[in-house]
Design a protein around this motif. Structure first.
Motif, PDB file in Angstrom:
ATOM      1  N   SER A 161       0.826  -1.196   0.000  1.00  0.00           N
ATOM      2  CA  SER A 161       0.000   0.000   0.000  1.00  0.00           C
ATOM      3  C   SER A 161       0.864   1.252   0.000  1.00  0.00           C
ATOM      4  O   SER A 161       0.352   2.349  -0.070  1.00  0.00           O
ATOM      5  N   TYR A 166      -8.428   7.067  -1.494  1.00  0.00           N
ATOM      6  CA  TYR A 166      -8.533   5.783  -2.194  1.00  0.00           C
ATOM      7  C   TYR A 166      -9.278   6.036  -3.498  1.00  0.00           C
ATOM      8  O   TYR A 166     -10.295   6.730  -3.515  1.00  0.00           O
ATOM      9  N   PRO A 171      -4.794   3.065  -2.732  1.00  0.00           N
ATOM     10  CA  PRO A 171      -4.368   4.245  -1.963  1.00  0.00           C
ATOM     11  C   PRO A 171      -3.504   5.188  -2.795  1.00  0.00           C
ATOM     12  O   PRO A 171      -2.691   4.741  -3.593  1.00  0.00           O
TER      13      PRO A 171
END
Lengths: 375, 470, 97
Positions: B245, C43, C50
């Protein structure tokens, strides 16, 4: 010059040309689809995406029937096209609204719907007025403005992603062996006893049949094959907002929420020639009207805008014409290319390939314009 | 309510915009300057006033350039110009009506949109980084290298953790140099300048030696980098940002070898390109500058574009740095002053003589630098087809190539098919890449391909603001 | 991943994801959040991935946040102000304000 042969050459790869080419190739014809050098005046790219019946065909019941027939064929047409092409069309047949602001607009709409119903010989025209309460009940998550007096609702109506429609039909056309020839403008058409020779800057195409679906170029090219088809350009401007949660689930002629959550706001009508610029005044008017209908839109950001030219015949209804002087040459123009795509890819194909003229087709002959002029 | 009218409206308060304003005011024009930022300076002199006032030691560390910039700012503020900060221009009409709105939309007081008319317009909005699409470039932790500069100047922040710099160009060297001065430990410097670039640029070197100052500065920065102990990898051909992420690792290819280095922040740079959003919205004609692979507005010697009464100055015309931007601002304004009848042609030419000579001296290094730091094909058109080209709508290289193969080679047509360029950034991040990919696919030049049609709003404005009466 | 090198002469209180933060006046929302160690700002609509600030100069539109209830605000262009409520921008769902 590169020479190519085909059974049918379709000139114009907007929604009408592509629908025809797609339908023709599905019926086994060898088709070449020519698309002009892109000068940004392509009308089909500027489309609101309505698959629509209500409001169309006043004074021409044959056209109303045509529209209804098109809508009835749309779901199957869409499903087949999605399966063949692999592209989502986002077709939603929810019924459509025309929202009325103020008493006058409301009364005018009431009268209009009444007249349309009376004109409909088949009785199939189905559009009704709904109250403010009913309307708010259909869109509970977003508040209506104080001036809203109600709306007309037509169960036939719906919407689609018009750009994906173009993409799906074109790619399916090519998949089935159709020849797409982009960035080529037609310079010359030569007619002989049994075929047509179409020349662009770099190519020369020979075909038994020639179908002109070239939007604003129709008048010019149709005259090369003995047909008189008047079309004019009318500019429409659109505001596109940022994406937000889906709260507006019915398309209207001036406001709809796209699949990605952005709102598209219209409508406007201007005679400005071949001008595709947006203007502050018109965009402001569109914004003002949109807020009067749905006040909460005022907080959404406009992130882009565009303008495009509608292709309109004098009475805004289709022209379907075969040349008397040069049989085998056809001119097709219509403002409702998206709604009629289901018929353009089937009924019209029969007309062109098998020369079976649909019932009541004479209604779409451009001689009706001369009659109107005489009046 | 009457509409404000100006002789000269300048968009952008960087060196070019400020210089133009100063010159125009000297000759008595009624001048408006609109800038999105809260203070003047553009990018190069970002927060110059704040630095001077509150962080004086850092202000001095930024060197002679900032000192001279400070003088320019003072002259600007004393010139009698009407300067509106925090204003975003969202549309310019063909007859030069300027529509602008507060950059801070949540500020109720100043959120009322404004409109003014102007006789002449100057676009001085500067440049932006060339997008550098590569695998993983949308991962949090990957930034354009100027972002580090912005954070340092505006907020006094420096990166911590493992910092990797990658790309090519004088600006990357400058950022590396500044980070080193600030005590940042750089984990790796990945130089993508190809071997042989220097040889290609050598023909322009003699000319460049005339403005030896630039070269000296560059050599100094190179020397600082080379002696810093930072691992430097040259001739890098491919870069990937890896992580779940957020950024965790940077993988790069040198020759046949792949290497990975752990990273928290990856700062990318592949050159600077003019910000043509406004000049395109106005339908100014643009030409393709092939050496540096970007579009620039077509201008005459005075910065006048193909649109009447509209000029550009500074890096939004041709990327040349702060000093040249400042000079071009003065020159462009001089001709505008002539156009508006305050001076004659002869006077204009006389007044511009020294400026032109100075300009020529400073410009002599540009051909060498532009050639030395030519962007490379593999960083302009990503090899891997999964790479996102349009970050807003998440459109990949593959989708673009497939759609071109379907016959949609015109950028606007392509856009309508796959939505690249439709998002909030309105093609600022993908426009150049899209044209390059189409060009590569069709084996024609990007010039032949063209660019998207750019329309208003140049910056977003709410429906409510649009609907409001002026 | 970014640390401040000097003390601000004045601070304001902003609220990020419900938590109060005292940040130096005169900086942008994006800078303030980065300085407090908050990297991810939103997002994406298309894939829910992300994203963080990329260019910090108003070009890339990656630093989009929900500020005082308004979505799609460029964090790098808006200075912090006292009481400002900031949220990460999620893909569209729910009601529009």
């Amino acid at each position: 010059m590169i020479k190519e042969n085909a059974e049918v050459v379709v000139v114009g790869a907007g929604v009408i040309g592509v629908s025809l080419a797609y339908g023709l190739v599905k019926n086994g014809a060898k088709v070449i689809l020519i698309d002009k050098v892109d000068n940004r005046l392509t009308s089909s790219r500027g489309n609101f995406g309505l698959v629509w019946v209500q409001g169309k065909g006043k004074g021409m019941p044959r056209y109303v029937e045509w529209c209804i027939e098109a809508i009835e064929k749309w779901p199957e047409f869409a499903e087949n096209l999605e399966t063949e092409s692999g592209f989502d069309l986002n077709y939603e047949k929810t019924g459509g609204l025309e929202i009325c602001l103020g008493e006058q607009e409301h009364q005018e709409r009431v009268n209009f719907i009444e007249e349309m119903s009376q004109e409909s010989s088949s009785g199939r025209y189905d559009c009704e007025m709904i109250s403010i309460k009913e309307l708010q009940g259909m869109i509970p998550e977003i508040k209506l403005g104080k001036e809203v007096r109600g709306a007309s609702f037509c169960s036939y109506d719906g919407c689609v992603n018009p750009l994906n429609l173009l993409k799906a039909m074109n790619s399916s056309f090519q998949q089935k062996g159709g020849g797409y020839r982009p960035e080529q403008s037609v310079q010359k058409i030569e007619c002989s006893s049994n075929d047509f020779k179409i020349e662009t800057g770099t190519h020369s195409f020979n075909a038994k049949k020639l179908v002109l679906a070239c939007g604003l170029m129709t008048t010019k090219l149709a005259s090369m094959v003995g047909m008189k088809v008047p079309v004019i350009a009318e500019r429409g401007q659109i505001i596109v907002t940022e994406s937000t949660s889906r709260v507006f689930n019915y398309p209207t002629a001036g406001i709809r929420q796209n699949f990605d959550g952005s709102f598209m706001l219209g409508t406007s009508h201007e005679s400005v020639g071949y001008n595709i610029e947006t203007s502050y005044e018109v965009l402001q008017n569109i914004a003002k009207r949109a807020i009067r209908i749905l006040p909460n839109l005022k907080n959404l950001q406009m992130i882009r805008s565009w303008a495009a030219l509608r292709v309109l015949t004098p009475d805004k209804m289709p022209v379907y014409l075969e040349s008397d002087q040069y049989p085998g040459a056809y001119a097709i123009t219509s403002h409702s290319g998206v709604s009629l795509a289901s018929l353009h890819s089937s009924n019209l194909v029969e007309w062109i390939l098998e020369e079976r003229i649909p019932l009541g087709f004479s209604a779409f002959h451009p001689q009706r314009f001369n009659v109107q002029e005489a009046i | 309510m009457s509409i404000a009218e100006y002789d000269y409206t300048i968009i952008g308060a960087g060196p070019a915009g400020m210089a133009a304003a100063i010159t125009a005011r000297k000759h008595g024009l009624k001048v408006l300057v609109l800038d999105e930022q809260p203070t003047v300076g553009g990018q190069i002199f970002r927060n110059i006033e704040g630095l001077e006032k509150y962080r004086n030691s850092e202000f001095h560390k930024l060197g002679a350039e900032y000192l001279s910039g400070s003088k320019l700012v003072q002259q600007f503020h004393n010139s009698g110009v009407v300067y509106l900060n925090g204003r975003s221009v969202w549309q310019i009409d063909r007859d030069l009506g300027i529509h602008n709105v507060s950059t801070i939309p949540t500020d109720q007081k100043s959120s009322v949109p404004q409109f003014c008319k102007t006789k002449n317009l100057l676009i001085a909005v500067g440049a932006m980084e060339r997008p550098m699409p590569l695998p993983g470039w949308t991962l949090p932790g990957v930034m354009a290298c100027t972002a580090a500069d912005v954070l340092y100047k505006s907020s006094g922040m420096i990166p911590q953790g493992k910092v990797v710099l990658a790309g090519s160009g004088p600006l990357l060297l400058l950022i590396a140099s500044r980070l080193l001065d600030a005590g940042v430990k750089i984990s790796a410097f990945l130089d993508t300048t190809p071997r042989g670039a220097l040889i290609q640029a050598l023909p322009y070197l003699p000319q460049a030696l005339r403005s030896f100052g630039y070269l000296k500065k560059g050599l100094e920065m190179l020397w600082k980098l080379r002696t810093s102990g930072i691992p430097i990898y040259s001739g890098i051909q491919a870069i990937e940002a890896l992580g779940n992420s957020k950024l965790e690792e940077v993988r790069f290819k040198k020759g046949m070898k792949h290497q990975e280095v752990s990273a928290d922040l990856l700062l990318l740079h592949n050159g600077v390109v003019p910000n043509v959003q406004i000049s395109r919205q106005l339908a100014c004609e643009h030409s393709w500058y092939d050496v540096q692979r970007y579009w620039e507005p077509i201008v005459d010697d005075w910065g006048n574009t193909s649109m009447a009464r509209t000029a550009v100055a500074g890096d939004c015309g041709r990327v040349s740095g702060a000093v040249i931007s400042e000079i071009s601002g003065h020159l462009t304004a001089l001709d505008t002053v002539r156009q508006l009848g305050a001076i004659t042609l002869k006077e204009r030419d006389k007044l511009s003589l020294t400026l032109r000579q100075t300009l020529k001296n400073h410009q002599s290094a540009r051909p060498f630098l532009d050639k030395l730091f030519q962007p490379t094909q593999n960083l302009i058109v990503p090899n891997k087809e999964d790479v996102l080209v349009c970050r807003c709508e998440e459109v990949t290289v593959r989708e673009i190539r497939e759609t071109v193969r379907l016959g949609f080679q015109n950028p606007d047509r392509l856009k309508s098919m796959i939505r690249c360029g439709m998002g909030p950034c309105q093609a600022r991040m993908c426009g150049l890449t899209v044209s390059e990919i189409i060009a590569d696919e069709k084996q024609i030049s990007p010039e032949e391909v063209g660019y998207f049609k750019i329309r208003s709003p140049i910056k977003p404005i709410t429906i409510g603001q649009l609907a409001e009466n002026d | 991943m970014f640390k401040k090198q000097y003390e601000s002469h004045e601070t304001v209180t902003i609220i990020f994801e419900g938590k109060s933060l005292d940040v130096g006046i005169g900086q942008t929302v994006a800078a303030a959040l980065l300085g407090e160690g908050h990297l991810i700002f939103r997002y994406t609509r298309v894939s829910g991935k992300p994203r963080a600030a990329y260019c910090l100069m108003g070009v890339c539109f990656e630093c989009l946040l929900e500020i005082n209830g308004q979505r799609n605000q460029q964090g790098c262009m808006i200075p912090v102000s006292d009481g400002m409520k900031i949220k990460r921008q999620m893909p569209p769902k729910g009601k529009i304000q």
